[in-house]
Motif scaffolding. Structure first.
Motif, PDB file in Angstrom:
ATOM      1  N   GLU B 111       0.768  -1.209   0.048  1.00  0.00           N
ATOM      2  CA  GLU B 111       0.296   0.130  -0.104  1.00  0.00           C
ATOM      3  C   GLU B 111       0.840   1.133  -0.110  1.00  0.00           C
ATOM      4  OE1 GLU B 111      -3.769  -0.751   1.785  1.00  0.00           O
ATOM      5  OE2 GLU B 111      -3.855   1.219   3.238  1.00  0.00           O
ATOM      6  N   SER B 112       1.741   0.991   0.907  1.00  0.00           N
ATOM      7  CA  SER B 112       3.229   2.622   0.890  1.00  0.00           C
ATOM      8  C   SER B 112       4.037   1.728   0.575  1.00  0.00           C
ATOM      9  CB  SER B 112       2.311   3.852   2.230  1.00  0.00           C
ATOM     10  OG  SER B 112       2.924   2.425   2.558  1.00  0.00           O
ATOM     11  N   VAL B 113       5.616   2.106   0.499  1.00  0.00           N
ATOM     12  CA  VAL B 113       6.619   2.495   0.451  1.00  0.00           C
ATOM     13  C   VAL B 113       7.426   3.617   1.028  1.00  0.00           C
ATOM     14  CG1 VAL B 113       8.734   1.711  -1.010  1.00  0.00           C
ATOM     15  CG2 VAL B 113       6.529   0.661  -1.714  1.00  0.00           C
ATOM     16  N   THR B 114       8.153   3.375   1.701  1.00  0.00           N
ATOM     17  CA  THR B 114       9.166   4.094   2.428  1.00  0.00           C
ATOM     18  C   THR B 114      10.447   3.836   2.396  1.00  0.00           C
ATOM     19  OG1 THR B 114       7.589   4.162   4.162  1.00  0.00           O
ATOM     20  CG2 THR B 114       8.823   5.662   4.429  1.00  0.00           C
ATOM     21  N   GLU B 120      14.413  -0.136   1.899  1.00  0.00           N
ATOM     22  CA  GLU B 120      12.433   0.258   1.998  1.00  0.00           C
ATOM     23  C   GLU B 120      12.160  -0.322   2.660  1.00  0.00           C
ATOM     24  OE1 GLU B 120      12.437   0.898  -2.135  1.00  0.00           O
ATOM     25  OE2 GLU B 120      11.218  -1.129  -2.219  1.00  0.00           O
ATOM     26  N   VAL B 121      11.485   0.332   3.194  1.00  0.00           N
ATOM     27  CA  VAL B 121       9.809  -0.200   4.165  1.00  0.00           C
ATOM     28  C   VAL B 121       8.600  -0.709   2.728  1.00  0.00           C
ATOM     29  CG1 VAL B 121       8.454  -0.270   6.278  1.00  0.00           C
ATOM     30  CG2 VAL B 121      10.420  -0.108   5.750  1.00  0.00           C
ATOM     31  N   ARG B 122       8.445  -1.732   3.035  1.00  0.00           N
ATOM     32  CA  ARG B 122       7.195  -1.946   1.862  1.00  0.00           C
ATOM     33  C   ARG B 122       5.878  -2.389   3.274  1.00  0.00           C
ATOM     34  NH1 ARG B 122      10.343  -5.552  -2.859  1.00  0.00           N
ATOM     35  NH2 ARG B 122      11.652  -4.580  -3.142  1.00  0.00           N
ATOM     36  N   ASP B 123       4.541  -1.885   2.472  1.00  0.00           N
ATOM     37  CA  ASP B 123       3.957  -1.860   3.994  1.00  0.00           C
ATOM     38  C   ASP B 123       2.955  -2.898   2.974  1.00  0.00           C
ATOM     39  OD1 ASP B 123       2.051  -1.961   5.716  1.00  0.00           O
ATOM     40  OD2 ASP B 123       2.662   0.004   6.010  1.00  0.00           O
ATOM     41  N   PHE B 124       1.969  -4.012   3.974  1.00  0.00           N
ATOM     42  CA  PHE B 124       1.182  -4.930   2.640  1.00  0.00           C
ATOM     43  C   PHE B 124      -0.446  -4.383   3.849  1.00  0.00           C
ATOM     44  CE2 PHE B 124       3.800  -7.193  -0.743  1.00  0.00           C
ATOM     45  CZ  PHE B 124       4.423  -6.327  -0.333  1.00  0.00           C
ATOM     46  N   ARG B 125      -1.053  -4.119   3.261  1.00  0.00           N
ATOM     47  CA  ARG B 125      -2.386  -4.231   3.994  1.00  0.00           C
ATOM     48  C   ARG B 125      -3.706  -4.780   4.134  1.00  0.00           C
ATOM     49  NH1 ARG B 125      -2.352   0.877   8.045  1.00  0.00           N
ATOM     50  NH2 ARG B 125      -0.390   1.652   8.318  1.00  0.00           N
ATOM     51  N   VAL B 126      -3.912  -4.856   4.986  1.00  0.00           N
ATOM     52  CA  VAL B 126      -5.669  -5.447   4.487  1.00  0.00           C
ATOM     53  C   VAL B 126      -6.778  -4.849   5.480  1.00  0.00           C
ATOM     54  CG1 VAL B 126      -5.155  -8.178   5.239  1.00  0.00           C
ATOM     55  CG2 VAL B 126      -7.377  -6.900   3.373  1.00  0.00           C
ATOM     56  N   THR B 127      -7.923  -4.720   5.104  1.00  0.00           N
ATOM     57  CA  THR B 127      -8.853  -4.055   6.602  1.00  0.00           C
ATOM     58  C   THR B 127     -10.167  -5.213   6.526  1.00  0.00           C
ATOM     59  OG1 THR B 127      -7.703  -1.733   5.930  1.00  0.00           O
ATOM     60  CG2 THR B 127      -9.969  -2.100   7.008  1.00  0.00           C
ATOM     61  N   ILE B 128     -10.184  -5.457   7.346  1.00  0.00           N
ATOM     62  CA  ILE B 128     -11.523  -6.202   7.769  1.00  0.00           C
ATOM     63  C   ILE B 128     -12.487  -5.627   8.570  1.00  0.00           C
ATOM     64  CG2 ILE B 128     -12.202  -8.307   8.243  1.00  0.00           C
ATOM     65  CD1 ILE B 128      -9.359  -9.203   8.509  1.00  0.00           C
ATOM     66  N   ASP B 129     -13.629  -5.568   8.355  1.00  0.00           N
ATOM     67  CA  ASP B 129     -14.384  -4.966   8.494  1.00  0.00           C
ATOM     68  C   ASP B 129     -15.499  -6.382   9.487  1.00  0.00           C
ATOM     69  OD1 ASP B 129     -16.200  -3.564   9.558  1.00  0.00           O
ATOM     70  OD2 ASP B 129     -18.508  -3.735   7.780  1.00  0.00           O
ATOM     71  N   HIS B 130     -14.613  -5.943  10.905  1.00  0.00           N
ATOM     72  CA  HIS B 130     -15.506  -7.222  12.101  1.00  0.00           C
ATOM     73  C   HIS B 130     -16.856  -6.685  12.628  1.00  0.00           C
ATOM     74  CE1 HIS B 130     -14.648 -10.362  14.583  1.00  0.00           C
ATOM     75  NE2 HIS B 130     -15.347  -9.000  15.562  1.00  0.00           N
ATOM     76  N   THR B 131     -17.430  -7.371  11.954  1.00  0.00           N
ATOM     77  CA  THR B 131     -19.100  -6.705  12.629  1.00  0.00           C
ATOM     78  C   THR B 131     -19.707  -7.902  13.650  1.00  0.00           C
ATOM     79  OG1 THR B 131     -20.122  -8.131  11.015  1.00  0.00           O
ATOM     80  CG2 THR B 131     -20.003  -6.201  10.686  1.00  0.00           C
ATOM     81  N   THR B 132     -19.337  -9.219  13.857  1.00  0.00           N
ATOM     82  CA  THR B 132     -19.382 -10.158  14.864  1.00  0.00           C
ATOM     83  C   THR B 132     -18.986  -9.859  16.358  1.00  0.00           C
ATOM     84  OG1 THR B 132     -18.276 -11.570  14.440  1.00  0.00           O
ATOM     85  CG2 THR B 132     -20.024 -11.610  12.916  1.00  0.00           C
ATOM     86  N   SER B 133     -19.606 -10.092  17.426  1.00  0.00           N
ATOM     87  CA  SER B 133     -19.260  -9.652  18.428  1.00  0.00           C
ATOM     88  C   SER B 133     -18.140 -10.804  18.618  1.00  0.00           C
ATOM     89  CB  SER B 133     -20.507 -10.501  19.775  1.00  0.00           C
ATOM     90  OG  SER B 133     -21.279 -11.237  19.366  1.00  0.00           O
ATOM     91  N   ALA B 259       7.343  -5.162   5.421  1.00  0.00           N
ATOM     92  CA  ALA B 259       8.645  -5.575   5.010  1.00  0.00           C
ATOM     93  C   ALA B 259       9.224  -4.903   4.917  1.00  0.00           C
ATOM     94  CB  ALA B 259       8.967  -6.598   3.998  1.00  0.00           C
ATOM     95  N   LEU B 260      10.778  -5.155   5.310  1.00  0.00           N
ATOM     96  CA  LEU B 260      12.262  -3.908   5.347  1.00  0.00           C
ATOM     97  C   LEU B 260      13.078  -4.726   4.628  1.00  0.00           C
ATOM     98  CD1 LEU B 260      13.538  -1.823   6.997  1.00  0.00           C
ATOM     99  CD2 LEU B 260      14.545  -2.894   8.367  1.00  0.00           C
ATOM    100  N   VAL B 261      13.014  -3.944   3.044  1.00  0.00           N
ATOM    101  CA  VAL B 261      14.577  -4.918   2.520  1.00  0.00           C
ATOM    102  C   VAL B 261      15.242  -3.703   2.036  1.00  0.00           C
ATOM    103  CG1 VAL B 261      11.950  -6.297   1.277  1.00  0.00           C
ATOM    104  CG2 VAL B 261      13.001  -3.760   0.595  1.00  0.00           C
ATOM    105  N   ALA B 262      16.931  -4.494   2.363  1.00  0.00           N
ATOM    106  CA  ALA B 262      17.539  -4.275   2.330  1.00  0.00           C
ATOM    107  C   ALA B 262      18.066  -3.373   0.612  1.00  0.00           C
ATOM    108  CB  ALA B 262      18.596  -4.407   2.545  1.00  0.00           C
ATOM    109  N   ASP B 263      17.313  -4.142  -0.328  1.00  0.00           N
ATOM    110  CA  ASP B 263      17.926  -3.449  -1.518  1.00  0.00           C
ATOM    111  C   ASP B 263      16.141  -3.364  -2.380  1.00  0.00           C
ATOM    112  OD1 ASP B 263      18.397  -4.174  -5.030  1.00  0.00           O
ATOM    113  OD2 ASP B 263      20.729  -5.547  -3.531  1.00  0.00           O
TER     114      ASP B 263
END
Lengths: 350, 506
Positions: B111-114, B120-133, B259-263
């Protein structure tokens, strides 16, 4: 009279032939696959262990003890015929299977703790007989009562329903029906026990113990009866219907005999032999049904014993003994019914 | 099972009772005509429809499933690792029961690369809509491949909770193994055996969450045992009443895999995030997480194969021996009849069990043994029919014309018993299916080919009954019944094809 004896003798010889053929099959397949060697080796090892313990009391020197054990092993192997190929020792092996002298079970025990296979089998046998005979008697009774009545209703909607019910019972595995009943009656409704023969601890005293047994037997018997009742009714109905169309029945009616008497004397008496044949086949079905039904309901009979012998580390000795016994029971039951058949139908002569 | 083979002799032999002048000429038994008669009856129609459905399902399975489904999938626990175990079918929620839907995400693009210097740091994200108790069964991340060139990447997995989105909880750290001695660039990890991280069973997650609760909810008593109810705690918060319990917290949860990757050349192959449902698929899962629906489908071609092969073989053997016995007479007849008499007096199931046990649990062996015991009924019946036909005028005429024995057998005797034999063949099929199921239920099934009986056995042995996993035992049994019923209905429908007298009745 001599004709009857001759007929029955021929029948007995055929059935003995069956027994012998099965025995031969058992022994040959055991020999060819090497299972027989394994069985006998287990026997030898068992006896050697006892021998070693007994000898260690008197022989102190470990080398001497080992020597004695090794010598004993050679003797035992010779005694059991392990030093010869399997086909050489077929006869003693046949005899061993026939007398259920197959040594000891690995982990199965009787209630008293005996692990001799013959003891275990003798303990379980009555339990299977209780289940099988009860179910067969109930099936036969209902089949007769309903089937004869259905014969007068051929072609009606009820008749079609019975025909379809009979067809469905062929398609339903008895053991699966048992599982379904356990799920419904034992776990959903919680009114009947899920398995076993007695509650834990078993109740004492005359009526309580028997009632407890009855409660546990209810579901397995219901299962066995339900899968065989459809075909039973249907075959009785068909036999009765066929005889009812014959001329002598018409004559009996023309004579003005009461309908009950016509049914009993002129229809059922003639239809009896094929109905008995139907019973024989019903029994065959319930024997195999009993193996699986007992397994499902944890009924401590021979069927469950069979299953236990397979699960985990298979116990070959028990498996061989039980296969032979199932055949024996089946053959004896068929012979009894053959005797009945010959008595019922004077025309049957071979 | 013995039930059906026992019933064969009870079936009347209709053709045998047919008066000679009603006998149809050999050519009258055409496939098309038989089909038309079959469709004319209600049970024949129903049976044919069912049968076609079974064939279609089997074809679907044969096309879409891998050949070695049993070995490579069904009995491979790894394949089912990302499924919830013993989850009921999805449709049970239609009755209003609350449940968590199973969700599976494949992340390919970060989702983002810093940039962080050369790294560099690659950030993979997933959002879950948690609706149940109810919390999910588990949450897992599977890394299916990492390639690096110099230093090994470091992967950090954290959970961003709806109550404090700016304070991620660090659930797991993965230190990818660095270059080994003698290994050359590029270094590849996890391609052959993916790394599966169950986030709800990590010690680091438990510690991090305890710390999180302490910092974010300092006024509330923190829950005492996080380890046992980690998944509850991850998707919950300390109860507002200060009792130390955990109360469910709904909202949007984000799982972030950094993920922190060196290259910049380093590669992070697609990863999978699974949000384990409390219900799964059409038929639920068993205790190993196997999708029961897939197993049920696979059962169709296997059952049809068993039914077809067993009934075809035993019918061919039974019928040819019967024709031979009836037509040849003499010693041949006596030998075959004695043999049939003996084999038909044998209790089939115990011997079947014994032989399969001794010889080994292979499907072909099961079929072989089954066939070996099931031919005599048909032999005895066919012989009696042949005896009647042999003395009939048709055969007499053929003989008078100088036809050979073989020719008479094939051209004149066989066509007359053929429809009856076909009916018996169909009638035998359910017996074969049931016999295989019984053997499998006793634990003697072929382990490389999953069948309905084996599924039932697995359920029964692991005590599915006692804990109420009905979806594990009822559907396989229903499948056996439906398949057997298809053949039974066909056999009932065949009655009118076999017995011409019935054609005008219905």
């Amino acid at each position: 009279m001599t004709a009857i004896v001759r007929t029955l003798a021929i029948r007995a010889i055929t059935l003995l032939g069956v027994l012998f053929a099965v025995l031969l099959l058992l022994v040959v397949s055991l020999g060819v696959t090497g299972v027989s060697d394994k069985l006998l080796e287990a026997n030898v090892n068992e006896e050697l262990r006892a021998f070693r313990i007994a000898q260690s009391q008197t022989i102190r020197d470990p080398n001497q003890l080992e020597q004695a054990v090794a010598q004993r092993r050679v003797e035992l192997e010779e005694f059991y015929g392990l030093d010869t190929p399997w086909y050489r020792r077929m006869l003693p092996q046949l005899w061993r299977v026939m007398t259920l002298d197959l040594g000891r079970a690995r982990s199965l025990r009787t209630a008293d703790g005996s692990n001799k296979i013959s003891d275990i089998v003798l303990e379980r046998l009555p339990n299977t007989v209780i289940l099988l005979t009860t179910a067969t008697v109930i099936t036969a009774a209902i089949g007769l009562l309903v089937g004869v009545r259905m014969a007068t209703k051929v072609g009606t909607r009820l008749d079609r329903a019975v025909a379809y019910f009979a067809a469905v019972s062929f398609a339903v595995p008895a053991w699966w029906l048992g599982i379904l009943f356990i799920l419904i009656f034992a776990f959903r409704l919680d009114i009947l026990p899920a398995g076993g023969m007695y509650s834990n601890p078993p109740p004492e005293g005359f009526p309580e113990r028997q009632l407890d047994l009855l409660k546990h037997a209810l579901l397995p018997i219901l299962t066995l009866v339900l899968v065989s009742i459809g075909p039973s009714i249907y075959s009785v109905r068909t036999m009765t219907m066929t005889v009812a169309q014959e001329d002598h029945v018409l004559l009996a009616r023309a004579k003005g005999l009461p309908e009950g008497k016509v049914t009993r004397r002129h229809i059922l008496r003639v239809a009896a032999p094929p109905i008995v044949t139907g019973l024989i086949f019903g029994l065959a079905g319930s024997l195999s049904g009993a193996i699986l039904t007992e397994t499902v309901f944890n009924w401590r009979g021979m069927g469950r014993l069979f299953f236990d012998a397979f699960s985990g580390q298979p116990d070959e000795g028990v498996i061989v003994a039980l296969t032979f016994l199932f055949t024996l029971i089946y053959v004896v039951a068929r012979f009894i019914l053959d005797v009945l058949y010959v008595i019922l139908d004077p025309r049957v002569r071979y | 099972m013995a039930q059906s083979s026992a019933a064969i002799p009870q079936q009347p032999a209709p053709t045998a009772t047919m008066p000679a002048e009603e006998q149809e000429p050999a050519s009258a038994f055409s496939l098309r005509g038989a089909l038309r008669l079959l469709v004319a009856t209600g049970s024949g129609r129903a049976g044919l429809t069912l049968f076609l459905i079974l064939v279609a399902l089997s074809a679907y399975v044969l096309i879409t499933y891998p050949r070695d489904f049993g070995r490579s999938r069904w009995s491979s626990p790894l394949y089912w690792a990302d499924n919830p175990s013993a989850a009921p079918p999805v449709w049970t929620t239609w009755l209003g029961k609350e449940a968590v839907r199973h969700q599976r995400f494949t992340l390919t693009e970060p989702e983002s690369v810093t940039q962080r210097g050369a790294a560099e740091v690659r950030d993979f994200r997933v959002t879950i809509d948690h609706t149940t108790s109810e919390p999910p069964e588990f949450v897992s991340v599977t890394l299916s491949g990492i390639t690096f060139h110099s230093r090994a990447p470091v992967v950090v997995i954290s959970l961003i909770r709806p109550d404090k989105p700016d304070a991620p909880v660090r659930l797991a750290n993965v230190a990818v193994q660095g270059p080994r001695a003698g290994e050359s660039e590029p270094y590849r990890r996890y391609y052959d055996s993916p790394l599966r991280i169950n986030l709800t069973q990590q010690d680091t997650a438990s510690d991090a969450l305890a710390q999180f609760f302490q910092q974010q909810y300092p006024d509330l008593t923190p829950p005492a045992t996080l380890d046992q109810s980690l998944v509850d705690a991850l998707f919950g918060r300390p109860a507002a009443d200060g009792s130390g319990r955990i109360e469910p917290l709904t909202g949007e949860y984000t799982i972030s895999v950094q993920a922190l990757v060196a290259d910049t050349e380093d590669e992070i192959a697609p990863m999978t995030v699974v949000y384990g449902g409390t219900v799964y698929g059409w038929m639920g899962t068993d205790s190993l997480g196997r999708d029961i629906w897939q197993g049920l489908l696979y059962g169709f071609p296997v059952a049809l194969l068993i039914a077809t092969l067993a009934s075809l073989a035993s019918t061919i053997i039974g019928a040819s021996l019967g024709i031979l016995s009836g037509y040849a007479g003499g010693v041949t007849d006596t030998v075959i009849q004695r043999l049939a008499d003996i084999v038909s007096n044998v209790p089939v199931l115990p011997l079947l069990i014994f032989l399969v046990f001794v010889l080994g649990s292979h499907l072909y062996l099961i079929l072989l043994v089954l066939v070996a015991f099931s031919w005599p009924g048909l032999t005895i019946l066919v012989r009696s029919m042949v005896l009647q036909i042999r003395s009939g005028q048709l055969v007499e005429a053929a003989r008078a014309l100088g036809a050979s024995k073989t020719r008479i057998m094939f051209r004149h005797v066989f066509p007359q018993v053929a429809p009856f034999i076909v009916a018996q063949m169909i009638f035998f099929a359910p017996g074969a299916i049931l016999a295989e199921a019984s053997l499998s239920f006793l634990g003697l099934g072929d382990p490389s080919i999953p069948t309905w009986g084996q599924m039932l056995e697995a359920g029964f042995r692991t005590g599915a009954l006692y804990v109420g996993y009905w979806w594990w035992v009822i559907p396989p049994g229903m499948m056996i019944i439906i398949t057997a019923m298809a053949f039974m209905l066909l056999a009932l429908g065949m009655e009118s094809v076999v017995d011409p007298r019935l054609r005008n009745v219905s």
